[in-house]
Design a protein around this motif. Structure first.
Motif, PDB file in Angstrom:
ATOM      1  N   PRO A   1      75.253  -1.357  16.024  1.00 58.68           N
ATOM      2  CA  PRO A   1      74.184  -0.780  16.456  1.00 58.68           C
ATOM      3  C   PRO A   1      73.195  -1.974  17.345  1.00 58.68           C
ATOM      4  O   PRO A   1      73.086  -3.078  16.692  1.00 58.68           O
ATOM      5  CB  PRO A   1      73.076  -0.145  15.412  1.00 58.68           C
ATOM      6  N   VAL A   2      72.579  -1.628  18.357  1.00 58.03           N
ATOM      7  CA  VAL A   2      71.704  -2.299  19.174  1.00 58.03           C
ATOM      8  C   VAL A   2      70.084  -1.819  18.950  1.00 58.03           C
ATOM      9  O   VAL A   2      69.763  -0.989  18.963  1.00 58.03           O
ATOM     10  CB  VAL A   2      72.039  -2.350  20.502  1.00 58.03           C
ATOM     11  N   VAL A   3      69.473  -3.030  18.710  1.00 59.02           N
ATOM     12  CA  VAL A   3      68.152  -3.194  18.736  1.00 59.02           C
ATOM     13  C   VAL A   3      67.592  -4.036  19.740  1.00 59.02           C
ATOM     14  O   VAL A   3      67.682  -5.141  19.767  1.00 59.02           O
ATOM     15  CB  VAL A   3      67.422  -3.641  17.372  1.00 59.02           C
ATOM     16  N   ALA A   4      66.720  -3.468  20.615  1.00 56.65           N
ATOM     17  CA  ALA A   4      66.133  -3.961  21.851  1.00 56.65           C
ATOM     18  C   ALA A   4      64.736  -4.380  21.714  1.00 56.65           C
ATOM     19  O   ALA A   4      64.123  -3.599  21.215  1.00 56.65           O
ATOM     20  CB  ALA A   4      66.344  -3.127  23.054  1.00 56.65           C
ATOM     21  N   ILE A   5      64.505  -5.663  22.057  1.00 58.52           N
ATOM     22  CA  ILE A   5      63.085  -5.899  21.915  1.00 58.52           C
ATOM     23  C   ILE A   5      62.417  -6.019  23.349  1.00 58.52           C
ATOM     24  O   ILE A   5      62.893  -6.786  24.169  1.00 58.52           O
ATOM     25  CB  ILE A   5      62.952  -7.464  21.392  1.00 58.52           C
ATOM     26  N   VAL A   6      61.542  -5.313  23.545  1.00 57.17           N
ATOM     27  CA  VAL A   6      60.795  -5.364  24.897  1.00 57.17           C
ATOM     28  C   VAL A   6      59.419  -5.223  24.963  1.00 57.17           C
ATOM     29  O   VAL A   6      58.728  -5.214  23.814  1.00 57.17           O
ATOM     30  CB  VAL A   6      61.071  -3.849  25.457  1.00 57.17           C
ATOM     31  N   GLY A   7      58.783  -5.469  25.986  1.00 56.89           N
ATOM     32  CA  GLY A   7      57.371  -5.856  26.096  1.00 56.89           C
ATOM     33  C   GLY A   7      56.937  -6.729  27.365  1.00 56.89           C
ATOM     34  O   GLY A   7      57.711  -7.119  27.799  1.00 56.89           O
ATOM     35  N   ARG A   8      55.678  -6.825  27.671  1.00 56.71           N
ATOM     36  CA  ARG A   8      55.169  -7.798  28.662  1.00 56.71           C
ATOM     37  C   ARG A   8      55.476  -9.262  28.320  1.00 56.71           C
ATOM     38  O   ARG A   8      55.597  -9.449  27.213  1.00 56.71           O
ATOM     39  CB  ARG A   8      53.893  -7.421  28.871  1.00 56.71           C
ATOM     40  N   ALA A   9      55.270  -9.821  29.162  1.00 57.41           N
ATOM     41  CA  ALA A   9      55.555 -11.388  29.025  1.00 57.41           C
ATOM     42  C   ALA A   9      54.524 -11.971  28.050  1.00 57.41           C
ATOM     43  O   ALA A   9      53.381 -11.598  28.069  1.00 57.41           O
ATOM     44  CB  ALA A   9      55.329 -11.829  30.495  1.00 57.41           C
ATOM     45  N   ASN A  10      54.844 -12.834  27.458  1.00 59.01           N
ATOM     46  CA  ASN A  10      54.115 -13.535  26.619  1.00 59.01           C
ATOM     47  C   ASN A  10      53.442 -12.897  25.122  1.00 59.01           C
ATOM     48  O   ASN A  10      52.398 -13.282  24.807  1.00 59.01           O
ATOM     49  CB  ASN A  10      53.070 -14.668  27.212  1.00 59.01           C
ATOM     50  N   ALA A  11      54.146 -11.599  24.916  1.00 61.49           N
ATOM     51  CA  ALA A  11      53.734 -11.046  23.977  1.00 61.49           C
ATOM     52  C   ALA A  11      54.338 -11.389  22.669  1.00 61.49           C
ATOM     53  O   ALA A  11      53.718 -11.053  21.503  1.00 61.49           O
ATOM     54  CB  ALA A  11      53.904  -9.402  24.136  1.00 61.49           C
ATOM     55  N   GLY A  12      55.203 -12.162  22.685  1.00 60.89           N
ATOM     56  CA  GLY A  12      56.001 -12.946  21.427  1.00 60.89           C
ATOM     57  C   GLY A  12      57.339 -12.339  21.311  1.00 60.89           C
ATOM     58  O   GLY A  12      57.889 -12.316  20.159  1.00 60.89           O
ATOM     59  N   LYS A  13      58.015 -11.844  22.171  1.00 64.93           N
ATOM     60  CA  LYS A  13      59.125 -10.923  21.848  1.00 64.93           C
ATOM     61  C   LYS A  13      60.235 -12.161  21.634  1.00 64.93           C
ATOM     62  O   LYS A  13      61.050 -11.997  20.454  1.00 64.93           O
ATOM     63  CB  LYS A  13      59.780 -10.385  23.316  1.00 64.93           C
ATOM     64  N   SER A  14      60.540 -13.165  22.229  1.00 59.45           N
ATOM     65  CA  SER A  14      61.341 -14.239  21.930  1.00 59.45           C
ATOM     66  C   SER A  14      60.831 -14.932  20.568  1.00 59.45           C
ATOM     67  O   SER A  14      62.021 -15.210  19.552  1.00 59.45           O
ATOM     68  CB  SER A  14      61.306 -15.345  22.950  1.00 59.45           C
ATOM     69  N   THR A  15      60.041 -14.821  19.989  1.00 59.42           N
ATOM     70  CA  THR A  15      59.566 -15.365  18.675  1.00 59.42           C
ATOM     71  C   THR A  15      60.062 -14.415  17.721  1.00 59.42           C
ATOM     72  O   THR A  15      60.812 -14.914  16.733  1.00 59.42           O
ATOM     73  CB  THR A  15      58.026 -15.703  18.663  1.00 59.42           C
ATOM     74  N   LEU A  16      59.939 -13.174  17.950  1.00 60.52           N
ATOM     75  CA  LEU A  16      60.356 -12.220  16.803  1.00 60.52           C
ATOM     76  C   LEU A  16      61.936 -12.179  16.978  1.00 60.52           C
ATOM     77  O   LEU A  16      62.315 -11.961  15.938  1.00 60.52           O
ATOM     78  CB  LEU A  16      59.994 -10.675  17.355  1.00 60.52           C
ATOM     79  N   PHE A  17      62.589 -12.234  18.019  1.00 65.00           N
ATOM     80  CA  PHE A  17      63.966 -12.371  18.144  1.00 65.00           C
ATOM     81  C   PHE A  17      64.573 -13.418  17.456  1.00 65.00           C
ATOM     82  O   PHE A  17      65.223 -13.324  16.655  1.00 65.00           O
ATOM     83  CB  PHE A  17      64.393 -12.563  19.512  1.00 65.00           C
ATOM     84  N   ASN A  18      63.872 -14.786  17.529  1.00 68.42           N
ATOM     85  CA  ASN A  18      64.241 -15.824  16.726  1.00 68.42           C
ATOM     86  C   ASN A  18      64.011 -15.385  15.150  1.00 68.42           C
ATOM     87  O   ASN A  18      64.917 -16.099  14.445  1.00 68.42           O
ATOM     88  CB  ASN A  18      63.472 -17.116  16.975  1.00 68.42           C
ATOM     89  N   ARG A  19      62.959 -14.928  14.875  1.00 68.40           N
ATOM     90  CA  ARG A  19      62.628 -14.600  13.330  1.00 68.40           C
ATOM     91  C   ARG A  19      63.833 -13.493  12.863  1.00 68.40           C
ATOM     92  O   ARG A  19      64.177 -13.832  11.843  1.00 68.40           O
ATOM     93  CB  ARG A  19      61.508 -14.110  13.456  1.00 68.40           C
ATOM     94  N   LEU A  20      64.053 -12.647  13.529  1.00 70.27           N
ATOM     95  CA  LEU A  20      65.274 -11.710  13.197  1.00 70.27           C
ATOM     96  C   LEU A  20      66.608 -12.325  13.227  1.00 70.27           C
ATOM     97  O   LEU A  20      67.359 -11.919  12.075  1.00 70.27           O
ATOM     98  CB  LEU A  20      65.299 -10.437  14.165  1.00 70.27           C
ATOM     99  N   VAL A  21      67.116 -13.117  14.025  1.00 71.16           N
ATOM    100  CA  VAL A  21      68.478 -13.754  14.058  1.00 71.16           C
ATOM    101  C   VAL A  21      68.451 -15.015  13.106  1.00 71.16           C
ATOM    102  O   VAL A  21      69.290 -15.476  12.823  1.00 71.16           O
ATOM    103  CB  VAL A  21      69.080 -13.973  15.478  1.00 71.16           C
ATOM    104  N   ARG A  22      67.282 -15.701  12.663  1.00 69.99           N
ATOM    105  CA  ARG A  22      67.093 -16.952  11.857  1.00 69.99           C
ATOM    106  C   ARG A  22      67.709 -18.003  12.428  1.00 69.99           C
ATOM    107  O   ARG A  22      68.371 -18.889  12.177  1.00 69.99           O
ATOM    108  CB  ARG A  22      67.740 -16.583  10.429  1.00 69.99           C
ATOM    109  N   ALA A  23      67.477 -18.139  13.766  1.00 73.48           N
ATOM    110  CA  ALA A  23      68.074 -19.226  14.504  1.00 73.48           C
ATOM    111  C   ALA A  23      67.171 -19.105  15.834  1.00 73.48           C
ATOM    112  O   ALA A  23      66.478 -18.263  16.381  1.00 73.48           O
ATOM    113  CB  ALA A  23      69.422 -19.090  15.095  1.00 73.48           C
ATOM    114  N   ARG A  24      67.014 -20.428  16.191  1.00 79.74           N
ATOM    115  CA  ARG A  24      66.146 -20.513  17.391  1.00 79.74           C
ATOM    116  C   ARG A  24      67.276 -20.290  18.827  1.00 79.74           C
ATOM    117  O   ARG A  24      67.691 -21.417  19.397  1.00 79.74           O
ATOM    118  CB  ARG A  24      65.590 -21.811  17.704  1.00 79.74           C
ATOM    119  N   ARG A  25      67.725 -19.041  18.833  1.00 79.64           N
ATOM    120  CA  ARG A  25      68.605 -18.974  20.072  1.00 79.64           C
ATOM    121  C   ARG A  25      67.759 -18.476  21.176  1.00 79.64           C
ATOM    122  O   ARG A  25      68.535 -18.331  22.356  1.00 79.64           O
ATOM    123  CB  ARG A  25      69.210 -17.523  19.532  1.00 79.64           C
TER     124      ARG A  25
END
Length: 482
Positions: A31-55
């Motif tokens: 299953p796919v979980v998409a992270i969306v939102g406006r710029a600079n809201a912290g999407k990539s920070t949450l992404f890195n937190r979920l995958v436990r890596a600075r991807r």
């Protein structure tokens, strides 16, 4: 939770041909979980937190993430894919902003669950309202993660976001991890138990890093291979910043394609962000089995291209040269006639590397790339039969006797393969430290004539035979030849 393998959960190409892709969905995808939102809201920070890596790249400047970025995550044994997206701008109708918005909308369409990340400090924005409308149209389970609320005292800021009409509003701090566990727990509960036989990236998948200088057509090549607009393509150099992974299956062979940011010489990288992109591209090359170096047919191989090829070769990676944009230089056949001899004359090591001439724009010649990559990967992992290996070594020594060095004659006893990926040959001889580099290159050339080793480095080491009896781990000289 793991950030080891990321892949596209959409259409997976079963072949590459002309302008019409032949695609099929992998059975029972994660299953796919998409992270969306406006710029600079912290999407990539949450992404890195979920995958436990600075991807994903994280920077204070808005708009750092442009393409969709995939990685695998898990929570209490429930595995799923997370996709990071670029900033969703309100009323973006043209230019790069519209392309980024289109990628976000595609991520929403492909997702099984959606996280809308909002900036709790900035309040509700027009872009937030636009994203909510897109989420409502999808009908997918969704959560509104009100980010940047670092303490419980700030949770009151989340209240105003209820006006957007999403039922699940969770205050979080992606940077500090606050509230993230609750968010993920709710999402995984909604995803349900894993389906039997649920697909994950097979361990035998061939990882392929697509590298090269900016604007040589790497993302166009990726899109042509997978059969749809997986990566944003724009004439502005540097459009791709992150290293992006996409899974494809061609001819029954699974591949993981890694599109990377263009790599320039360090002296030309003024911004820290661009430097970070280049570092990630080099790391992507190092975590791949095969590198595809994309060249511009009108420019040939520059010094920077040669350094990239050398980086892949020195790190023991398989290598394929893909000369792109041949449609702008008279066609693949003409470019091969004119450019091919110059490449081999200037860079003799390319005699061991497959060189393809094609056009990602028109598709001509692209269908040969992944089959060639598969052959290179097979050569990279090839096991050489010991008897045939020693026959080849004896023939080589008989044809050209090892030179005497400082009055000492070097004798060779036998060779064995001691590693694969890339192949390593250990040759036992009387004086390892005296074997000239030129003779090592000669042996490598003879072995390449005897065995299918195109596209892979070949490492030759020397040891004294008596040291093997003593159990010594290393002796003499090491040389990666050809």
């Amino acid at each position: 939770m793991s950030g080891v393998a990321s892949r596209d959960a959409g259409a997976i190409s079963q072949g590459v041909s002309g302008t019409t892709p032949r695609s099929a969905a992998l059975e029972k995808p994660l299953p796919v979980v998409a992270i969306v939102g406006r710029a600079n809201a912290g999407k990539s920070t949450l992404f890195n937190r979920l995958v436990r890596a600075r991807r994903a790249l994280v920077d204070a400047a808005p708009g750092v993430t442009r393409d969709r970025n995939f990685a695998e995550a898990s929570f209490r044994g429930r595995r799923f894919l997370v996709v990071d997206t670029g900033g969703f701008e309100a009323d973006a109708r043209e230019g790069l902003a519209a392309e980024v918005r289109a990628q976000s909308e595609l991520a929403i369409e492909e997702a099984d669950a959606i996280i809308l990340v909002a900036d709790g400090r900035a309040g509700v924005s027009p872009a937030d309202r636009d994203v909510v409308e897109a989420i409502r149209r999808s009908g997918k389970p969704s959560w509104l993660a009100v980010n940047k609320l670092d303490t419980p005292a700030q949770d009151a800021h989340a209240a105003e976001f209820f006006e957007l009409g999403l039922e699940r509003v969770v205050p979080i701090s992606a940077a500090h991890g606050r509230g993230v566990a609750r968010l993920v727990e709710e999402i995984t509960a909604a995803l349900g138990a894993p389906a039997e036989g649920e697909w994950s990236e097979p361990s035998e998948a061939i990882s392929v890093a697509i590298v090269g200088r900016p604007n040589v057509g790497k993302s166009s090549l990726l899109n042509r291979l997978v059969g749809y607009e997986r990566a944003i393509v724009a004439p502005t150099p540097g459009t791709t910043r992150d290293a992006i992974d996409t899974a494809v299956v061609v001819g029954g062979t699974p591949f993981v394609l890694i599109d990377t940011a263009g790599i320039r010489r360090r002296s030309r990288i003024a911004a820290q962000l661009e430097y970070a992109s280049a570092v990630r591209a080099l790391r992507a090359l190092e975590r791949s089995r095969v590198g595809v170096l994309v060249l511009d047919a009108s420019e040939g191989m520059t010094d920077q291209d040669a350094r990239l090829a050398g980086h892949a070769w020195d790190r023991g990676r398989g290598l394929v040269i893909f000369v792109n944009k041949c449609d702008l230089a008279g066609g693949p056949a003409r470019v091969a006639r004119q450019l091919g001899p110059r490449l081999l004359d200037a860079y003799p090591f390319l005699a061991a590397v497959p060189i393809l001439y094609a056009s990602a724009k028109t598709g001509e010649g692209v269908e040969a790339l992944l089959p060639e990559v598969r052959l290179v990967a097979e050569n990279h992992a090839r096991v050489l039969q010991t008897a045939k290996l020693n026959d080849a070594l004896r023939d080589a020594v008989r044809a050209v006797t090892p030179p005497s060095v400082r009055g000492r004659r070097i004798t060779f006893q036998y060779g064995v393969q001691t590693r694969t990926c890339p192949p390593r040959i250990t040759v036992f001889c009387s004086a390892p430290e005296l074997v000239p580099v030129a003779y090592t290159r000669y042996l490598a050339q003879r072995l390449r004539q005897a065995f299918p080793l195109d596209g892979t480095p070949l490492e030759i080491r020397y040891r004294r035979r008596r040291e093997q009896r003593k159990g010594s781990h290393s002796a003499g000289e090491r040389c990666r030849a050809g």
